[in-house]
Design an enzyme around this catalytic site. Structure first.
Site, PDB file in Angstrom:
ATOM      1  N   GLU A  61       6.708 -11.563   2.779  1.00 16.52           N
ATOM      2  CA  GLU A  61       7.107 -11.645   1.370  1.00 16.52           C
ATOM      3  C   GLU A  61       8.624 -11.540   1.317  1.00 16.52           C
ATOM      4  O   GLU A  61       9.195 -10.760   2.072  1.00 16.52           O
ATOM      5  CB  GLU A  61       6.492 -10.477   0.575  1.00 16.52           C
ATOM      6  CG  GLU A  61       5.004 -10.633   0.372  1.00 16.52           C
ATOM      7  CD  GLU A  61       4.409  -9.529  -0.516  1.00 16.52           C
ATOM      8  OE1 GLU A  61       5.136  -8.990  -1.378  1.00 16.52           O
ATOM      9  OE2 GLU A  61       3.233  -9.221  -0.333  1.00 16.52           O
ATOM     10  N   HIS A 116       1.671 -10.833  -5.403  1.00 15.60           N
ATOM     11  CA  HIS A 116       1.829  -9.364  -5.403  1.00 15.60           C
ATOM     12  C   HIS A 116       1.918  -8.794  -6.831  1.00 15.60           C
ATOM     13  O   HIS A 116       2.895  -8.128  -7.190  1.00 15.60           O
ATOM     14  CB  HIS A 116       3.062  -8.957  -4.582  1.00 15.60           C
ATOM     15  CG  HIS A 116       2.945  -7.572  -4.027  1.00 15.60           C
ATOM     16  ND1 HIS A 116       3.521  -7.171  -2.853  1.00 15.60           N
ATOM     17  CD2 HIS A 116       2.292  -6.471  -4.502  1.00 15.60           C
ATOM     18  CE1 HIS A 116       3.242  -5.892  -2.620  1.00 15.60           C
ATOM     19  NE2 HIS A 116       2.498  -5.449  -3.611  1.00 15.60           N
ATOM     20  N   ARG A 143      -1.394  -4.472   1.546  1.00 13.54           N
ATOM     21  CA  ARG A 143      -0.054  -4.717   2.090  1.00 13.54           C
ATOM     22  C   ARG A 143      -0.114  -5.925   3.003  1.00 13.54           C
ATOM     23  O   ARG A 143      -1.108  -6.103   3.720  1.00 13.54           O
ATOM     24  CB  ARG A 143       0.393  -3.551   2.970  1.00 13.54           C
ATOM     25  CG  ARG A 143       0.813  -2.328   2.225  1.00 13.54           C
ATOM     26  CD  ARG A 143       2.241  -2.429   1.785  1.00 13.54           C
ATOM     27  NE  ARG A 143       2.484  -1.345   0.831  1.00 13.54           N
ATOM     28  CZ  ARG A 143       3.620  -1.069   0.263  1.00 13.54           C
ATOM     29  NH1 ARG A 143       4.652  -1.802   0.502  1.00 13.54           N
ATOM     30  NH2 ARG A 143       3.759  -0.089  -0.572  1.00 13.54           N
TER      31      ARG A 143
HETATM   32  N1  LIG Z   1      -1.192  -5.192  -4.693  1.00 11.94           N
HETATM   33  C1  LIG Z   1      -0.431  -4.304  -5.313  1.00 11.94           C
HETATM   34  O1  LIG Z   1       0.368  -4.635  -6.192  1.00 11.94           O
HETATM   35  C2  LIG Z   1      -0.533  -2.848  -4.943  1.00 11.94           C
HETATM   36  C3  LIG Z   1      -0.290  -1.882  -5.926  1.00 11.94           C
HETATM   37  C4  LIG Z   1      -0.424  -0.535  -5.581  1.00 11.94           C
HETATM   38  C5  LIG Z   1      -0.746  -0.185  -4.277  1.00 11.94           C
HETATM   39  N2  LIG Z   1      -0.969  -1.151  -3.335  1.00 11.94           N
HETATM   40  C6  LIG Z   1      -1.320  -0.797  -1.963  1.00 11.94           C
HETATM   41  O2  LIG Z   1      -2.680  -0.406  -1.917  1.00 11.94           O
HETATM   42  C7  LIG Z   1      -2.884   0.415  -0.769  1.00 11.94           C
HETATM   43  C8  LIG Z   1      -3.794   1.591  -1.094  1.00 11.94           C
HETATM   44  O3  LIG Z   1      -3.223   2.378  -2.128  1.00 11.94           O
HETATM   45  P1  LIG Z   1      -3.945   3.731  -2.606  1.00 11.94           P
HETATM   46  O4  LIG Z   1      -3.186   4.210  -3.802  1.00 11.94           O
HETATM   47  O5  LIG Z   1      -5.400   3.532  -2.703  1.00 11.94           O
HETATM   48  O6  LIG Z   1      -3.607   4.668  -1.348  1.00 11.94           O
HETATM   49  P2  LIG Z   1      -4.376   6.007  -0.900  1.00 11.94           P
HETATM   50  O7  LIG Z   1      -3.412   6.740  -0.052  1.00 11.94           O
HETATM   51  O8  LIG Z   1      -4.957   6.696  -2.092  1.00 11.94           O
HETATM   52  O9  LIG Z   1      -5.603   5.460  -0.012  1.00 11.94           O
HETATM   53  C9  LIG Z   1      -5.421   4.863   1.233  1.00 11.94           C
HETATM   54  C10 LIG Z   1      -6.602   5.276   2.107  1.00 11.94           C
HETATM   55  O10 LIG Z   1      -6.569   4.530   3.332  1.00 11.94           O
HETATM   56  C11 LIG Z   1      -6.998   5.396   4.386  1.00 11.94           C
HETATM   57  N3  LIG Z   1      -6.532   4.826   5.647  1.00 11.94           N
HETATM   58  C12 LIG Z   1      -5.307   4.835   6.181  1.00 11.94           C
HETATM   59  N4  LIG Z   1      -5.279   4.108   7.314  1.00 11.94           N
HETATM   60  C13 LIG Z   1      -6.544   3.622   7.494  1.00 11.94           C
HETATM   61  C14 LIG Z   1      -7.151   2.789   8.470  1.00 11.94           C
HETATM   62  N5  LIG Z   1      -6.434   2.281   9.488  1.00 11.94           N
HETATM   63  N6  LIG Z   1      -8.459   2.520   8.345  1.00 11.94           N
HETATM   64  C15 LIG Z   1      -9.195   3.018   7.322  1.00 11.94           C
HETATM   65  N7  LIG Z   1      -8.654   3.792   6.357  1.00 11.94           N
HETATM   66  C16 LIG Z   1      -7.349   4.088   6.435  1.00 11.94           C
HETATM   67  C17 LIG Z   1      -6.412   6.736   4.026  1.00 11.94           C
HETATM   68  O11 LIG Z   1      -7.108   7.791   4.656  1.00 11.94           O
HETATM   69  C18 LIG Z   1      -6.586   6.763   2.498  1.00 11.94           C
HETATM   70  O12 LIG Z   1      -7.812   7.369   2.110  1.00 11.94           O
HETATM   71  C19 LIG Z   1      -1.468   0.785  -0.287  1.00 11.94           C
HETATM   72  O13 LIG Z   1      -1.167  -0.040   0.818  1.00 11.94           O
HETATM   73  C20 LIG Z   1      -0.592   0.395  -1.415  1.00 11.94           C
HETATM   74  O14 LIG Z   1       0.680   0.034  -0.960  1.00 11.94           O
HETATM   75  C21 LIG Z   1      -0.880  -2.483  -3.647  1.00 11.94           C
END
Ligand SMILES: NC(=O)c1ccc[n+]([C@@H]2O[C@H](COP(=O)([O-])OP(=O)(O)OC[C@H]3O[C@@H](n4cnc5c(N)ncnc54)[C@H](O)[C@@H]3O)[C@@H](O)[C@H]2O)c1
Length: 320
Positions: free
Chosen positions: A273, A291, A244
Site C-alpha cells: 500500500e 483500506h 493487514r
Molecule cells: N481494514 C481496516 O481498516 C482495519 C481497521 C482496524 C483494524 N484493522 C486491523 O485488524 C486487525 C485486528 O484488529 P483487532 O482490533 O481485532 O486486534 P486485537 O488485538 O483485538 O485481536 C487480534 C487477535 O489476533 C491474535 N493473534 C495474533 N497473532 C496471531 C496469529 N499468528 N494467529 C492467530 N491469532 C493471532 C491475538 O491473540 C488477538 O486475539 C489488526 O491487524 C488491525 O490492524 C484493520
C-alpha cells in the site's frame, strides 16, 4: 484547556469536549511547525490519527503537553513508551471501529458468493448487449447461511465478525494464538440477546473445515496464509483480508485462485500500500476496497466521543 486535533476529530467529539469547557482547535499544523504551535498556543492535548508523527523531539520540546491521543488503533506514529516515561498520558480507541471492519468483511462475503465484484465490472461494459450471457455467468451463486466461517485472530474485530456470522446463521469456528474461548453476545434491536461461547481450535482445523476464512490478526513477520495453508483448505473457499497487508501471501493467493482452490477473495489491505500489485487489482475474482475497513461515520463518531471521555476523565481526575 486546549485540544489540538491535528488530523481532525468528529463533531461529536468536539461537542463533548466543548461541553466540558475545552477549546478544540482543528487546524492542521505542518509537522515541522508543531512544536512552536503547541508551545505558543499552550496546547494541553494533542490528538492525531495516522498522519501526524509524535516523536521524541515533540515530547521533549513540549513540556506542558499532558495527553497524546490517537483516534484509531495502531500507534506506530507515536513514541508511546517514551511519552509514558515522561509522564504523558497516551490514549487510543482500539474498539471504536471493530464493528465497521466486521461489516466490511460481510460486504465482501455477501458480494463474493453472488459475484457482485465481477458483475459490477462487467454490467457497465456489456449489460445492454450481453445481458443473458452475464445472467448465465453469475447464475451459480451460493448462500452464506449454514456454511462454516473460520475466523483467524479472535480479538475485537474477530468477535464482531462472529456476531454477524451467527446472526446470518453460519457455523463459526475460530483460531487464535492466545485466546482460548470467547463469549459472543449477539444483541438484537429490542434488547434481547443470546450468548454463544466459542472455543478456539488449532489453525489446521480452521483451514480444513472452513467454507470461508477471514483474518483478524495484527501485522506479522511472516505470512499467516501462504501456499502451504492454501493447500490445506477446501476447494472453492472464499477468503477475506481486512487485517493487514502481508498477512496473506498475494502471489500464493493469485496462484490459488488460478488453480480453482480459492473461488474468490475480498481484500481491504494489501502487501504494497498504497500501490497494490496490478495482478491483484486486475483479478476478476478479487473483491477490492482501498483500506476503508474503519472508515464509517459511526466509527468516526465513536472515536471522537471515546477520546473526549478519556480526556475529560484524565484531566478532571488530575485537577482533583
Ligand atoms: N481494514 C481496516 O481498516 C482495519 C481497521 C482496524 C483494524 N484493522 C486491523 O485488524 C486487525 C485486528 O484488529 P483487532 O482490533 O481485532 O486486534 P486485537 O488485538 O483485538 O485481536 C487480534 C487477535 O489476533 C491474535 N493473534 C495474533 N497473532 C496471531 C496469529 N499468528 N494467529 C492467530 N491469532 C493471532 C491475538 O491473540 C488477538 O486475539 C489488526 O491487524 C488491525 O490492524 C484493520
Amino acid at each position: 484547556m486546549k485540544v489540538l486535533a491535528n488530523d481532525g476529530v468528529s463533531q461529536s467529539g468536539i461537542d463533548a469536549l466543548n461541553a466540558e469547557g475545552f477549546e478544540v482547535i482543528t487546524t492542521t499544523v505542518a509537522q515541522e511547525q508543531l512544536i512552536n504551535y503547541i508551545n505558543d498556543k499552550d496546547i494541553d492535548v494533542l490528538l492525531v490519527r495516522s498522519a501526524t508523527k509524535v516523536r521524541k523531539d515533540i515530547i521533549d520540546a513540549c513540556p506542558n503537553l499532558k495527553i497524546i491521543g490517537r483516534g484509531g488503533v495502531g500507534m506506530d506514529n507515536i513514541d508511546v513508551d517514551y511519552a509514558r516515561s515522561k509522564n504523558l498520558h497516551v490514549i487510543n480507541t482500539p474498539a471504536a471501529s471493530s464493528q465497521s471492519v466486521a461489516e466490511l468483511v460481510f460486504a465482501h462475503l455477501f458480494g463474493g458468493v453472488r459475484f457482485l465484484h465481477d458483475a459490477n465490472r462487467n454490467m457497465p461494459l456489456d449489460g445492454d448487449s450481453k445481458f443473458n450471457a452475464l445472467k448465465k455467468n453469475y447464475a451459480q451463486g451460493t448462500e452464506l447461511r449454514g456454511k462454516t466461517l473460520g475466523i483467524i485472530g479472535f480479538g475485537r474485530i474477530g468477535r464482531e465478525v462472529a456476531k454477524i456470522a451467527l446472526g446470518v446463521g453460519m457455523k463459526v469456528i475460530a483460531s487464535d494464538k492466545f485466546v482460548g474461548k470467547a463469549n459472543i453476545k449477539v444483541e438484537f434491536y429490542n434488547g434481547q440477546f443470546i450468548n454463544v461461547e466459542i472455543e478456539t481450535q488449532p489453525m489446521k482445523d480452521i483451514l480444513k473445515h472452513s467454507d470461508f476464512i477471514t483474518l483478524h490478526v495484527p501485522a506479522q513477520d511472516e505470512y499467516v496464509i501462504g501456499e502451504k495453508q492454501f493447500s490445506q483448505m477446501k476447494d472453492g473457499i472464499g477468503i477475506v483480508n481486512a487485517a493487514r497487508g502481508g498477512v496473506i501471501d498475494e502471489v500464493a493467493l493469485v496462484k490459488a485462485i488460478d488453480s480453482g482452490k480459492v473461488a474468490f477473495a475480498g481484500l481491504d489491505t494489501f502487501e504494497s500500500e498504497p500501490t497494490p500489485a496490478i495482478k491483484v487489482l486486475m483479478n476478476g475474482k478479487i473483491s477490492l476496497t482501498p483500506h476503508i475497513g474503519a472508515a464509517t461515520n459511526e466509527a468516526q463518531d465513536r472515536i471522537g466521543t471515546e477520546l473526549a471521555s478519556q480526556i475529560i476523565s484524565i484531566l478532571k481526575t488530575e485537577k482533583v
